[in-house]
Design a protein around this motif. Structure first.
Motif, PDB file in Angstrom:
ATOM      1  N   LYS A  73      21.056  34.095 -14.705  1.00  0.00           N
ATOM      2  CA  LYS A  73      20.778  32.568 -15.098  1.00  0.00           C
ATOM      3  C   LYS A  73      19.608  32.483 -15.848  1.00  0.00           C
ATOM      4  N   MET A  74      18.380  33.304 -15.437  1.00  0.00           N
ATOM      5  CA  MET A  74      17.261  33.252 -16.302  1.00  0.00           C
ATOM      6  C   MET A  74      17.515  33.938 -17.781  1.00  0.00           C
ATOM      7  N   VAL A  75      18.218  35.113 -17.653  1.00  0.00           N
ATOM      8  CA  VAL A  75      18.508  35.690 -18.992  1.00  0.00           C
ATOM      9  C   VAL A  75      19.339  34.381 -19.832  1.00  0.00           C
ATOM     10  N   ALA A  76      20.352  33.886 -19.418  1.00  0.00           N
ATOM     11  CA  ALA A  76      20.946  32.863 -19.966  1.00  0.00           C
ATOM     12  C   ALA A  76      20.324  31.611 -20.680  1.00  0.00           C
ATOM     13  N   HIS A  77      19.161  31.344 -20.177  1.00  0.00           N
ATOM     14  CA  HIS A  77      18.343  30.356 -20.601  1.00  0.00           C
ATOM     15  C   HIS A  77      17.733  30.980 -22.093  1.00  0.00           C
ATOM     16  N   HIS A  78      17.736  32.164 -22.435  1.00  0.00           N
ATOM     17  CA  HIS A  78      17.195  32.566 -23.571  1.00  0.00           C
ATOM     18  C   HIS A  78      18.239  32.836 -24.585  1.00  0.00           C
ATOM     19  N   ILE A  79      19.427  33.083 -24.486  1.00  0.00           N
ATOM     20  CA  ILE A  79      20.454  33.148 -25.007  1.00  0.00           C
ATOM     21  C   ILE A  79      20.308  32.225 -26.378  1.00  0.00           C
ATOM     22  N   GLY A  80      20.407  32.853 -27.785  1.00  0.00           N
ATOM     23  CA  GLY A  80      20.516  31.827 -28.736  1.00  0.00           C
ATOM     24  C   GLY A  80      19.230  31.127 -29.094  1.00  0.00           C
ATOM     25  N   LYS A  81      17.963  31.302 -28.448  1.00  0.00           N
ATOM     26  CA  LYS A  81      16.829  30.552 -28.877  1.00  0.00           C
ATOM     27  C   LYS A  81      16.312  31.255 -30.130  1.00  0.00           C
ATOM     28  N   LEU A  82      16.585  32.525 -30.553  1.00  0.00           N
ATOM     29  CA  LEU A  82      15.756  32.851 -31.682  1.00  0.00           C
ATOM     30  C   LEU A  82      14.461  32.854 -31.680  1.00  0.00           C
ATOM     31  N   LEU A  83      13.919  33.400 -30.399  1.00  0.00           N
ATOM     32  CA  LEU A  83      12.435  33.487 -30.270  1.00  0.00           C
ATOM     33  C   LEU A  83      11.705  34.477 -31.459  1.00  0.00           C
ATOM     34  N   THR A  84      10.412  34.257 -31.666  1.00  0.00           N
ATOM     35  CA  THR A  84      10.054  35.237 -32.531  1.00  0.00           C
ATOM     36  C   THR A  84       8.881  36.083 -32.067  1.00  0.00           C
ATOM     37  N   GLU A  85       8.448  37.019 -32.631  1.00  0.00           N
ATOM     38  CA  GLU A  85       7.410  37.964 -31.800  1.00  0.00           C
ATOM     39  C   GLU A  85       6.172  36.873 -31.974  1.00  0.00           C
ATOM     40  N   GLU A  86       5.660  36.229 -33.106  1.00  0.00           N
ATOM     41  CA  GLU A  86       4.713  35.319 -32.903  1.00  0.00           C
ATOM     42  C   GLU A  86       4.636  34.316 -31.518  1.00  0.00           C
ATOM     43  N   GLN A  87       5.856  33.804 -31.304  1.00  0.00           N
ATOM     44  CA  GLN A  87       5.973  32.937 -30.190  1.00  0.00           C
ATOM     45  C   GLN A  87       5.706  33.794 -28.821  1.00  0.00           C
ATOM     46  N   ARG A  88       6.351  34.999 -28.831  1.00  0.00           N
ATOM     47  CA  ARG A  88       6.143  36.007 -27.585  1.00  0.00           C
ATOM     48  C   ARG A  88       4.905  36.209 -27.531  1.00  0.00           C
ATOM     49  N   GLN A  89       3.879  36.766 -28.238  1.00  0.00           N
ATOM     50  CA  GLN A  89       2.659  36.902 -28.204  1.00  0.00           C
ATOM     51  C   GLN A  89       1.709  35.554 -27.619  1.00  0.00           C
ATOM     52  N   ARG A  90       2.245  34.717 -28.244  1.00  0.00           N
ATOM     53  CA  ARG A  90       1.617  33.362 -27.894  1.00  0.00           C
ATOM     54  C   ARG A  90       1.823  32.910 -26.667  1.00  0.00           C
ATOM     55  N   TRP A  91       2.855  32.944 -26.161  1.00  0.00           N
ATOM     56  CA  TRP A  91       3.407  32.586 -24.725  1.00  0.00           C
ATOM     57  C   TRP A  91       2.420  33.819 -23.544  1.00  0.00           C
ATOM     58  N   ILE A  92       2.312  34.869 -23.979  1.00  0.00           N
ATOM     59  CA  ILE A  92       1.529  35.710 -23.216  1.00  0.00           C
ATOM     60  C   ILE A  92      -0.171  35.269 -23.077  1.00  0.00           C
ATOM     61  N   HIS A  93      -0.535  35.159 -24.348  1.00  0.00           N
ATOM     62  CA  HIS A  93      -2.028  34.731 -24.676  1.00  0.00           C
ATOM     63  C   HIS A  93      -2.049  33.548 -23.711  1.00  0.00           C
ATOM     64  N   LEU A  94      -1.286  32.443 -23.889  1.00  0.00           N
ATOM     65  CA  LEU A  94      -1.369  31.228 -23.001  1.00  0.00           C
ATOM     66  C   LEU A  94      -1.415  31.527 -21.499  1.00  0.00           C
TER      67      LEU A  94
END
Length: 158
Positions: A73-94
């Motif tokens: 179910k957690m994985v399902a929340h991410h399907i099709g969101k087209l997340l970027t590397e920049e968003q991933r890095q910002r997420w970790i930073h915050l």
């Protein structure tokens, strides 16, 4: 150290992780890069994420039993969101910024385990965000994260 605590215990437990995700998502909703991804998140989102992390870090099954979630179910929340590397890095930073502000355990071993988990989890989230179908079966086990090497929190030689 004979009784090595879980990452969940070392972090401070459920209340600490819930406080971390609450503060973190307040930052996310003020961030121009991440706001579009999370602007429609449910009121329970921050608690669900805290419970997922708690369970992965060796705590009680708050997510799978209390929140009726699963790894699939957690994985399902991410399907099709087209997340970027920049968003991933910002997420970790915050998230790490929030951990610092809350004075979450900052010994080298815990931070190493936390950062390793965030790197692993967010990279999988980006991969899954580019899929159209969930690669996990509903019964896929929850990930479990531990201390890694050398194992356990830093303890002085005293």
């Amino acid at each position: 150290m004979k009784n090595i605590p879980t990452l969940y215990e070392w972090a401070g437990g459920k209340e600490v992780l819930e406080g971390l995700t609450k503060l973190f998502y307040e930052k996310v909703l003020q961030d121009d890069l991440l706001y579009p991804v999370f602007k429609n998140m449910s009121a329970e989102h921050t608690r669900h994420v805290a419970h997922f992390i708690a369970e992965v870090f060796g705590g009680p099954a708050l997510y799978t039993q209390g929140d009726s979630g699963s790894h699939a179910k957690m994985v399902a929340h991410h399907i099709g969101k087209l997340l970027t590397e920049e968003q991933r890095q910002r997420w970790i930073h915050l998230l790490l910024q929030s951990a610092d502000e809350l004075k979450l355990a900052n010994d080298p071993e815990f931070r190493s385990a936390l950062v390793a988990y965030l790197e692993w989890g967010t990279r999988i989230a980006v991969i899954n965000s580019n899929l159209t179908d969930n690669p996990l079966q509903p019964e896929a086990p929850m990930p479990k994260w531990g201390w890694g090497e050398p194992g356990g929190p830093y303890q002085s030689e005293e």
